[in-house]
Design a protein around this motif. Structure first.
Motif, mmCIF file in Angstrom:
data_model
loop_
_atom_site.group_PDB
_atom_site.id
_atom_site.type_symbol
_atom_site.label_atom_id
_atom_site.label_comp_id
_atom_site.label_asym_id
_atom_site.label_seq_id
_atom_site.Cartn_x
_atom_site.Cartn_y
_atom_site.Cartn_z
ATOM 1 N N VAL A 195 0.822 -1.204 0.000
ATOM 2 C CA VAL A 195 0.000 0.000 0.000
ATOM 3 C C VAL A 195 0.862 1.264 0.000
ATOM 4 O O VAL A 195 0.569 2.237 -0.695
ATOM 5 C CB VAL A 195 -0.950 -0.020 1.208
ATOM 6 N N ALA A 196 1.961 1.257 0.767
ATOM 7 C CA ALA A 196 2.813 2.448 0.866
ATOM 8 C C ALA A 196 3.430 2.817 -0.473
ATOM 9 O O ALA A 196 3.682 3.991 -0.748
ATOM 10 C CB ALA A 196 3.910 2.225 1.897
ATOM 11 N N ALA A 209 2.193 1.894 7.053
ATOM 12 C CA ALA A 209 1.753 2.651 5.876
ATOM 13 C C ALA A 209 0.597 3.560 6.238
ATOM 14 O O ALA A 209 -0.215 3.257 7.129
ATOM 15 C CB ALA A 209 1.348 1.714 4.745
ATOM 16 N N TRP A 210 0.546 4.682 5.536
ATOM 17 C CA TRP A 210 -0.563 5.633 5.590
ATOM 18 C C TRP A 210 -0.979 5.936 4.160
ATOM 19 O O TRP A 210 -0.136 6.176 3.297
ATOM 20 C CB TRP A 210 -0.113 6.919 6.283
ATOM 21 N N VAL A 211 -2.273 5.894 3.897
ATOM 22 C CA VAL A 211 -2.756 6.216 2.558
ATOM 23 C C VAL A 211 -4.024 7.043 2.689
ATOM 24 O O VAL A 211 -4.861 6.796 3.555
ATOM 25 C CB VAL A 211 -3.023 4.942 1.720
ATOM 26 N N THR A 260 -8.997 7.553 4.869
ATOM 27 C CA THR A 260 -7.649 7.454 5.410
ATOM 28 C C THR A 260 -7.453 6.054 5.968
ATOM 29 O O THR A 260 -8.325 5.535 6.676
ATOM 30 C CB THR A 260 -7.415 8.492 6.517
ATOM 31 N N SER A 274 0.230 7.874 -0.705
ATOM 32 C CA SER A 274 0.624 6.994 0.388
ATOM 33 C C SER A 274 2.072 7.227 0.795
ATOM 34 O O SER A 274 2.915 7.650 -0.007
ATOM 35 C CB SER A 274 0.424 5.529 -0.008
ATOM 36 N N SER A 285 -5.183 8.560 -4.836
ATOM 37 C CA SER A 285 -4.693 8.313 -3.481
ATOM 38 C C SER A 285 -3.195 8.573 -3.409
ATOM 39 O O SER A 285 -2.470 8.412 -4.402
ATOM 40 C CB SER A 285 -5.003 6.884 -3.037
#
Length: 484
Positions: A41-42, A446-448, A474, A431, A429
């Motif tokens: 995801v990151a 991870a942050w997305v 988020t 990330s 998006s």
């Protein structure tokens, strides 16, 4: 971002007694938003040419061929869905939190070269587990005053000339039973000319919508590494859908424009479940030490066991204290859904042990989704799918840079517009991520954040102005993995 005209649950009620199984449902379950491990995801999900990550089993299964050792990983995640809605200059916002497991799985590696040192087959891998493909958890609140129409205005027009016993079981019939559609005198009865209170509006309109569920995919994958140059993989995917929607629409005569009508509410409940199967095939070529190329295809997903259940309730309140409740029958229907074929092309640039840059291009033609059932041909719905949706080109970009055992990651995703004309929906998006890699252990974060602007109609576009909405999601993820 440009606006999207949504086909809402209520709009579907307007056109069919069985308001599920529409073109909007086919798009909902065809348009994926890959979740998975924190590393995947990151980096924006751009892993089609990189591999060695469990989520690639649902993406490009050749990625399993790059595993050098067996591995177990699990990824818990926290999703925060925020919504904003402005209707006739009135603003409302809402949010919903949900905790889930975005990915969990195991990859087992065997090395044929340990038995035959001359073998070009450097590894054979088998993996199984679950990856999340889409998240439906959301909540929205809409409210505003309407001085041009009532929700019932469209009902009045549609019911004209139809005897009460032939009115819609999930729409106009319920409004009639709740005394919201009525015949004032013998002349009205002779022509079935129904009346309503406040046909020109002068009401406060409010709607809350809460959705829950996801698409998760169970994967069974087999891969191989030939000469540390060519990596191959195949996955049997078994996705399963769980979706629920509860919406409550309320209309109130706040200014006492009517001497009889006070308020009414309509509550809709929908539950959908289904299990499907698909096949994925992929390859990754290590063209040079710094260049990797990847490609993958996924067959349509065949959901042979889709089932919808739904019900509707009308409640009316009048100034004289009288209240009525009208309940629909319990609806239930089983059907089939085929989602589109998908193709993926990928490139990765490897800068030794310093880092990498990668890109994925995905092709998916949403107009090829199809609904089917033994007792209904879905001809109209499938024609709408064919003429309303088009082929979309999705793009994912990612990068990762290492400082010793620490990795820094970033990504960008563009999910293109699935509509052929008129409406447009583009979901983007961004990330970021951080990872720690040791010999037998890894920990990734991870942050997305993704967002999309939409236009939402409380009921028919012919009677009401659109609601301008902003959706922002988020996601926080943490992957814990062990190599052995």
């Amino acid at each position: 971002m440009k606006k999207l005209f949504l086909t809402t649950l209520i709009s579907a009620v307007f056109t069919s007694v069985t308001f599920a199984q529409s073109d909007a449902d086919a798009l909902r379950y065809s348009r994926l938003n890959y979740s998975g491990t924190a590393r995947f995801v990151a980096t924006g999900g751009a892993f089609g040419a990189l591999g060695a990550d469990f989520t690639t089993l649902s993406h490009n299964p050749a990625g399993i061929g790059l595993f050098k050792s067996s591995e177990i990983s699990i990824t818990p995640s926290l999703a925060i869905a925020n919504s904003e809605a402005t209707f006739n200059n009135k603003f409302r916002d809402d949010s919903r939190y949900s905790f889930n497991i975005a990915s969990v799985g195991i990859v087992m590696v065997t090395k044929p070269e340990t038995h035959n040192s001359q073998s070009m087959w450097k590894g054979v891998q088998f993996g199984f587990g679950v990856n999340r493909l889409a998240n439906f958890n959301n909540r929205m609140m809409i409210e505003g005053n309407n001085n041009t129409s009532s929700y019932l205005t469209a009902y009045q027009d549609r019911a004209y000339g139809i005897a009460p016993e032939n009115l819609e079981a999930y729409g106009t019939g319920l409004a009639y039973d709740a005394d919201l559609l009525f015949l004032r005198d013998a002349a009205d009865s002779a022509s079935w000319n129904y009346q309503i209170d406040l046909p020109q509006g002068g009401v406060n309109q409010r709607k809350s919508i809460e959705t829950k569920g996801a698409i998760n995919e169970m994967v069974f994958s087999l891969g191989a590494n030939y000469g540390d140059r060519l990596y191959m993989g195949a996955t049997i995917g078994v996705p399963y859908i769980r979706y629920s929607e509860t919406s409550v629409y309320t209309e109130t005569d706040v200014d006492e424009n009517s001497d009889y009508f006070k308020s009414f509410s309509r509550t809709d409940n929908l539950e959908t479940s289904g299990t499907g199967v698909n096949l994925k095939f992929g390859i990754i070529l290590r063209a040079t030490e710094w260049l990797r190329l990847g490609g993958a295809v996924q067959t349509p997903t065949f959901y042979a066991g889709m089932a919808d259940s739904w019900n509707t309730t009308f409640r009316s309140n009048f100034d004289n204290g009288r209240s009525l409740t009208a309940n629909s029958p319990e609806g239930f229907y089983e059907y089939e859904l085929n989602t589109p074929f998908r193709a993926l092309g990928s490139v990765g640039f490897i800068f030794g042990k310093l880092g990498l840059i990668s890109a994925d291009y995905e092709f998916v033609d949403y107009s090829t989704a199809r609904l089917r059932a033994p007792d209904y041909d879905f001809n109209d719905e499938n024609e709408t799918i064919r003429t309303s949706y088009n082929a979309a080109n999705n793009l994912r970009l990612g990068t990762e840079w290492r400082m010793g055992t620490i990795s820094f990651r970033a990504g960008y995703t563009l999910s293109a517009n699935p509509y052929k004309y008129g409406s447009e929906s583009v979901n983007t998006s961004y990330s970021l991520g951080l990872g720690l890699r040791e010999k037998n252990f890894f920990l990734d974060f991870a942050w997305v954040q993704s967002g999309m602007d939409e236009e939402y109609y409380l009921y028919s576009v012919d009677y009401v102005e659109p609601v301008n909405t902003k959706l922002k999601n988020t996601l926080f993820l943490m992957t814990v993995g062990v190599k052995y």
